[in-house]
Design a protein around this motif. Structure first.
Motif, short mmCIF file in Angstrom:
data_model
loop_
_atom_site.label_atom_id
_atom_site.label_comp_id
_atom_site.label_asym_id
_atom_site.label_seq_id
_atom_site.Cartn_x
_atom_site.Cartn_y
_atom_site.Cartn_z
N LYS A 1 -68.35 -39.91 60.11
CA LYS A 1 -67.41 -41.00 60.30
C LYS A 1 -67.72 -42.11 59.31
O LYS A 1 -68.88 -42.40 59.04
CB LYS A 1 -67.49 -41.53 61.74
N GLY A 2 -66.68 -42.74 58.80
CA GLY A 2 -66.89 -43.81 57.85
C GLY A 2 -65.73 -43.93 56.90
O GLY A 2 -64.63 -43.42 57.15
N GLN A 3 -65.95 -44.60 55.77
CA GLN A 3 -64.91 -44.86 54.80
C GLN A 3 -64.87 -43.74 53.76
O GLN A 3 -65.77 -43.60 52.94
CB GLN A 3 -65.14 -46.20 54.10
N TYR A 4 -63.83 -42.93 53.80
CA TYR A 4 -63.62 -41.88 52.81
C TYR A 4 -62.75 -42.45 51.67
O TYR A 4 -61.79 -43.16 51.92
CB TYR A 4 -62.90 -40.69 53.43
N ASP A 5 -63.11 -42.12 50.45
CA ASP A 5 -62.31 -42.55 49.30
C ASP A 5 -61.35 -41.41 48.94
O ASP A 5 -61.73 -40.45 48.25
CB ASP A 5 -63.21 -42.90 48.12
N ILE A 6 -60.11 -41.51 49.39
CA ILE A 6 -59.12 -40.46 49.19
C ILE A 6 -58.77 -40.31 47.71
O ILE A 6 -58.58 -39.20 47.20
CB ILE A 6 -57.85 -40.73 50.01
N GLY A 7 -58.68 -41.44 47.00
CA GLY A 7 -58.38 -41.39 45.58
C GLY A 7 -59.45 -40.66 44.80
O GLY A 7 -59.15 -39.87 43.88
N LEU A 8 -60.72 -40.91 45.14
CA LEU A 8 -61.83 -40.23 44.47
C LEU A 8 -61.79 -38.74 44.77
O LEU A 8 -61.97 -37.90 43.87
CB LEU A 8 -63.16 -40.83 44.93
N LEU A 9 -61.53 -38.39 46.00
CA LEU A 9 -61.43 -36.98 46.39
C LEU A 9 -60.34 -36.28 45.58
O LEU A 9 -60.54 -35.18 45.04
CB LEU A 9 -61.16 -36.90 47.88
N ASP A 10 -59.17 -36.92 45.49
CA ASP A 10 -58.06 -36.33 44.76
C ASP A 10 -58.38 -36.12 43.28
O ASP A 10 -57.98 -35.12 42.67
CB ASP A 10 -56.81 -37.22 44.88
N LYS A 11 -59.10 -37.09 42.69
CA LYS A 11 -59.43 -36.98 41.27
C LYS A 11 -60.54 -35.97 41.03
O LYS A 11 -60.47 -35.13 40.12
CB LYS A 11 -59.84 -38.35 40.73
N HIS A 12 -61.58 -36.03 41.86
CA HIS A 12 -62.76 -35.20 41.60
C HIS A 12 -62.50 -33.72 41.86
O HIS A 12 -63.18 -32.87 41.27
CB HIS A 12 -63.93 -35.70 42.47
N LYS A 13 -61.52 -33.39 42.69
CA LYS A 13 -61.24 -31.98 42.97
C LYS A 13 -60.89 -31.20 41.71
O LYS A 13 -61.04 -29.97 41.64
CB LYS A 13 -60.12 -31.85 44.00
N ASP A 14 -60.46 -31.91 40.67
CA ASP A 14 -60.04 -31.25 39.43
C ASP A 14 -61.20 -30.74 38.59
O ASP A 14 -60.98 -30.14 37.53
CB ASP A 14 -59.18 -32.20 38.60
N TRP A 15 -62.45 -30.96 39.05
CA TRP A 15 -63.59 -30.41 38.30
C TRP A 15 -63.47 -28.90 38.15
O TRP A 15 -63.97 -28.31 37.18
CB TRP A 15 -64.92 -30.79 38.96
N ARG A 16 -62.79 -28.25 39.08
CA ARG A 16 -62.69 -26.79 39.06
C ARG A 16 -61.92 -26.28 37.84
O ARG A 16 -62.11 -25.14 37.42
CB ARG A 16 -62.01 -26.31 40.35
N GLN A 17 -61.06 -27.11 37.28
CA GLN A 17 -60.33 -26.72 36.08
C GLN A 17 -61.02 -27.20 34.80
O GLN A 17 -60.52 -26.99 33.70
CB GLN A 17 -58.91 -27.31 36.11
#
Length: 504
Positions: free
Chosen positions: A350-366
């Motif tokens: 529980k806590g503050q999730y950074d949704i923008g960071l998650l959306d950006k960082h997921k692209d490491w796979r490409q």
């Protein structure tokens, strides 16, 4: 707005990856039953996110060129002026570039994250601004913070302020350099295996890794929740203690924080060391790459503290080695699961999730070809442990970590502080562009033998400049009880007042 629903083919593929076999007819029936669940996703998608308020305006900033940034220590310059009065009024600070500063780019040392702009300030940034600090921008850090050297950051290595072409230490490389160079008064750094203390030692500044959880990590890109620490770097002990007093305390958004105990750290600075019991940990001097000259400088510093009135004795703490070994499954499997597969945020807290960071960082796979060798080697170890042993050794290491902490606690019940070299060497030459994988990776981890242990046990530890070898700084590490940062400052201030480390 509605989320995209899976097709029958996608569901069959998902089921297969979950080791579940479905017929086409079963998949279609499951899909029909799943629609109500996806309706709930639609509802969440339509709601605004919970984003902390940004209280202070800031300029657009810019990325300095090489003429303005000869040591590559700056990632981005952007001025944010805090409150008109406060404990940090008149002081400037730079943030490690894994710390969120709203509206200012953050790439955490990796080109795969380039272009990400946080929507809110980290908790500690707001706390500093409320106390009158001026934020001057972001300091370069190593590639996703996976290096104790300063050669892994995109796009260029960070140079030591005492000798160009030599390592500044990592992963908070730019933070230590900019403080040592006098370009800022203070810096925020982060530490999962020594990343506050290593660059502080190499650059000749004061760097404190606080007790795990004392400083909220909210708004800082995680590596692994159980070893993430944030803390201050400064040119003197007083400023370090002053800044910690602003940073420390519960914020209600960070799962790393439990039974947090803050203190009046400045009140310890003039107490002296008379009567303090300090244990010199002999294992900290027995690393295979221990430079005898570094060991001699640290022992001389311990002797000076004894002359100031402390009781200094050599002790044995075999579990120091154990704690260092535990870092590998916890660090490698943990970061693979949270920072990479979990897109930086992970699950189950529980806590503050950074949704923008998650959306950006997921692209490491490409963009996996852009990941640094230091991150890749940790991911290879972590993924093997997860796949081959189902996380068994991560779990067992976390269990055994309590044993390592208990051993530290036992010695700290007998002694007020423990003492050893921060790192076994002074700053080394940066590897050149044609270095082998072996050299590149080795130069990133050759110095963590003493620092990784306290990230596993969670004890506070500080690198204190204590001398010079061949023109390069040497760091002495002081380790304290949980939430006893004040005692560390007490000894560090006494030593600082008694000697000029440049002459030692």
């Amino acid at each position: 707005m509605t989320i995209k629903r899976p097709t029958t083919t996608q569901l069959l593929d998902i089921a297969s990856r979950l080791h579940i076999q479905l017929t086409d007819a079963q998949a279609e029936e499951y899909l029909a039953m799943m629609q109500a669940n996806f309706d709930a996703y639609d509802q969440i998608d339509a709601l605004p996110d919970e984003i902390p308020e940004v209280k202070y305006s800031r300029d657009a900033g810019y990325r300095p060129n090489v003429e303005e940034n000869p040591l590559n220590a700056w990632y981005y310059k952007s001025k944010v002026t805090g409150a008109s009065t406060g404990r940090l009024s008149g002081l400037s600070v730079v943030l490690k570039d894994n710390v969120a500063l709203a509206g200012v780019p953050m790439m955490n040392g990796s080109s795969t994250l380039e272009g990400f702009i946080p929507a809110y300030d980290a908790t500690i940034v707001t706390r500093m601004l409320d106390e009158g600090v001026t934020v001057l921008g972001k300091a370069t850090c190593e590639h996703f913070c996976l290096s104790g050297g300063s050669h892994t950051s995109d796009p260029a290595p960070v140079h030591n302020p005492h000798r160009h072409g030599y390592s500044a230490g990592g992963s908070s490389s730019g933070s230590a350099v900019l403080v040592a160079n006098g370009e800022v008064d203070l810096a925020i750094a982060c530490d999962q295996g020594g990343s506050i203390r290593i660059p502080s030692s190499f650059c000749g500044v004061y760097g404190l890794k606080p007790t795990h959880g004392l400083v909220p990590y909210t708004g800082i890109m995680p590596i692994e929740n159980t070893i993430d620490h944030a803390g201050p770097i400064s040119r003197n002990v007083r400023d370090n203690a002053l800044l910690l007093g602003v940073l420390a305390g519960h914020d209600g958004l960070d799962p790393r924080q439990y039974t947090v105990k803050t203190d009046d750290y400045l009140s310890y600075l003039n107490r002296g060391v008379k009567g303090l019991k300090i244990g010199i940990v002999k294992e900290g001097f027995q690393l295979t790459n221990m430079d005898d000259r570094v060991a001699e400088k640290v022992r001389s510093a311990a002797k000076k503290i004894e002359e100031l009135g402390a009781i200094v004795e050599e002790i044995s703490l075999p579990e120091h080695y154990l704690a260092g070994a535990l870092w590998t499954p916890i660090g490698c499997e943990g970061l693979t699961a949270q920072m990479m597969h979990g897109n930086g945020m992970g699950f189950n807290w529980k806590g503050q999730y950074d949704i923008g960071l998650l959306d950006k960082h997921k692209d490491w796979r490409q963009q996996t070809d852009k990941l640094s060798p230091t991150l890749k080697v940790c991911m290879f170890v972590g993924q093997y442990g997860i796949e081959q042993y189902a996380g068994k050794y991560y779990a067992k290491a976390q269990n055994i970590a309590r044993r390592a902490r208990a051993a530290y606690d036992q010695k700290l019940a007998e002694y007020d502080l423990l003492l050893m070299p921060t790192v076994p060497i002074v700053a080394q030459p940066l590897p050149d562009q044609n270095s082998s994988l072996t050299e590149y990776i080795s130069k990133a981890f050759e110095m963590i033998g003493n620092t990784a242990a306290q990230d596993i046990t969670g004890h506070p530890a500080m690198s204190v400049p204590c001398g010079v070898v061949d023109g390069l700084p040497v760091g002495m590490m002081l380790i304290g009880r949980y939430f006893a940062e004040g005692t560390i400052y007490q000894a560090a201030a006494a030593f600082e007042s008694a000697v000029d480390w440049h002459d030692c």
